[in-house]
Design a protein around this motif. Structure first.
Motif, short mmCIF file in Angstrom:
data_model
loop_
_atom_site.label_atom_id
_atom_site.label_comp_id
_atom_site.label_asym_id
_atom_site.label_seq_id
_atom_site.Cartn_x
_atom_site.Cartn_y
_atom_site.Cartn_z
N UNK A 76 40.55 54.29 36.08
CA UNK A 76 41.38 53.18 35.41
C UNK A 76 41.72 52.30 36.30
N UNK A 77 41.74 50.97 36.29
CA UNK A 77 41.89 50.09 37.38
C UNK A 77 43.00 49.06 36.67
N UNK A 78 43.76 48.45 37.56
CA UNK A 78 44.31 47.16 37.29
C UNK A 78 43.81 46.00 38.21
N UNK A 79 43.17 44.80 37.82
CA UNK A 79 42.78 43.88 38.52
C UNK A 79 43.76 42.65 38.23
N UNK A 80 43.94 41.97 39.24
CA UNK A 80 44.30 40.43 39.24
C UNK A 80 43.27 39.64 38.90
N UNK A 81 43.67 38.97 37.52
CA UNK A 81 42.53 38.17 36.88
C UNK A 81 41.54 37.44 37.71
N UNK A 82 41.91 36.79 38.58
CA UNK A 82 41.19 35.91 39.43
C UNK A 82 40.43 36.64 40.30
N UNK A 83 40.43 37.82 40.66
CA UNK A 83 39.54 38.62 41.45
C UNK A 83 38.36 39.17 40.84
N UNK A 84 38.49 39.24 39.35
CA UNK A 84 37.33 39.63 38.70
C UNK A 84 36.23 38.48 38.71
N UNK A 85 36.68 37.26 39.02
CA UNK A 85 35.76 36.23 39.31
C UNK A 85 34.95 36.28 40.69
N UNK A 86 35.50 37.11 41.55
CA UNK A 86 34.74 37.24 42.76
C UNK A 86 33.55 38.38 42.60
N UNK A 87 33.50 39.19 41.52
CA UNK A 87 32.31 40.01 41.47
C UNK A 87 31.12 39.32 40.91
N UNK A 88 29.92 39.17 41.51
CA UNK A 88 28.69 38.38 41.42
C UNK A 88 28.43 38.58 39.75
#
Length: 366
Positions: free
Chosen positions: A184-196
């Protein structure tokens, strides 16, 4: 006591439910593993209930295998007090790729937190406290970690003195910590866009190590509450039984429980014995003198007089003959196990198979 969710903007989550459930076959040949009956309701109902209790209002389902069945069962989520959006992946993309693909269904701002749930996990951990850790550290990602007796079977996650993740170490005979990734993770939304985008990505092998190497803050949130990966027949049955026995609380439970949960329309003989968190599915029948211990009987199952079932999953409409022993086994939908059979230690019977005479008389004798 669990931390109360802070009064902030509505929370969003991604729930990863795209797996094929191959370890749970034959139960998953007709249904995604996330919809298998667990303590009387689809497994996913327990995760939706947990999300709602944490203050999450919008869940994006990252679907792949039999995606249409999720909408058929849960609709738009209004009956659960949630809004559900489905985002489909045509080909399996790995955990990281699935998160990236599902993010197109999110609406929050770039600095907002997004909770990521693994669809294979039952957990009693405190999501609000995990979110609090994430916000206070201004982290890129905050991971739920659990401590296990044998971390050599998992990838372990060491932390520094401040609770920052320092590495992701694959299975090793000499683990440096007993803390593992609990999914179970909590991501900052903008960081998800760094995933290819549009390719297979592993968060453990690529995303998280890459974030650490680039200097981003990854925090570990260690919680000792109940946790179980239900991806195998043994742990699927255990998880259902634990919920019935009250070892993990869930607002999705359909009725007060105890040693057993008997669903609507089921018939149990007065001298039959149910124990260990057993579930008897809707319209199922358990015959005279039968014993069912710590097992999951799906809907419409027939257990004949004198049969013994322990630590097993019996698929929808299956029939277990008089005096049959089923111990730590999986019986597929509609299978017939005739008198004289003993199935033990991990045996799996495929749907529709008959073991024994082709013409079988079943006396449930209730």
């Amino acid at each position: 006591m669990p931390t109360e969710p802070a009064r902030r903007e509505p929370l969003e989550a991604i729930l990863l439910v795209g797996g094929y459930g191959t370890r749970l076959r034959p139960l998953t040949l007709a249904s995604p593993k996330h919809l298998l009956p667990t303590a009387g309701v689809p497994f996913l109902a327990h995760q939706f209930a947990k999300a709602a209790q944490a203050g999450i209002t919008h869940v994006v389902l990252a679907t792949s295998y039999r995606a249409e069945m999720f909408a058929e069962r849960f609709g738009d989520g209004s009956g659960l007090g949630l809004e559900i959006t489905d985002v489909h992946e045509e080909e399996p993309l790995g955990t990281g790729g699935a998160i990236r693909n599902a993010a197109k269904g999110l609406r929050c701002g770039p600095d907002d937190p997004v909770v990521i749930f693994n669809g294979d996990v039952l957990s009693g951990h405190d999501i609000a406290a995990q979110l609090d850790t994430h916000r206070k550290a201004d982290a890129a990602v905050t991971l739920h970690l659990v401590e296990v007796p044998d971390p050599a079977r998992f990838g372990c996650v060491p932390l520094d003195a401040a609770g920052r993740v320092t590495a992701f170490l694959e299975k090793t005979p000499d683990p440096v910590t007993n803390r593992i990734n609990a999914g179970c993770y909590v991501f900052r939304r903008s960081v998800i866009d760094e995933i290819p985008p549009d390719r297979v990505v592993s968060v453990e092998r690529e995303t998280f190590p890459g974030f650490i190497a680039s200097g981003q803050v990854l925090m570990g949130f260690v919680d000792t509450a109940y946790w179980l990966d239900v991806g195998t027949p043994e742990t699927f049955v255990q998880g259902s039984c634990d919920l019935v026995l009250g070892r993990l609380a869930s607002a999705a439970l359909p009725a007060p429980c105890g040693e057993a949960l008997v669903l609507d329309g089921a018939v149990v003989a007065p001298d039959a014995r149910l124990s260990g968190g057993t579930v008897v599915g809707a319209r199922a029948v358990v015959g005279r003198g039968a014993q069912v211990e710590g097992s999951v009987l799906f809907d419409d199952v027939r257990i004949a007089a004198g049969a013994f079932v322990r630590r097993s999953a019996i698929g929808k409409g299956a029939r277990i003959g008089g005096g049959v022993v089923v111990d730590a086994a999986v019986i597929g939908d509609g299978a017939v196990i005739a008198e004289g059979n003993e199935l033990r230690a991990g045996v799996r019977v495929w749907p529709g198979v008959t073991l024994g005479p082709t013409s079988v008389r079943f006396s449930t004798d209730v």
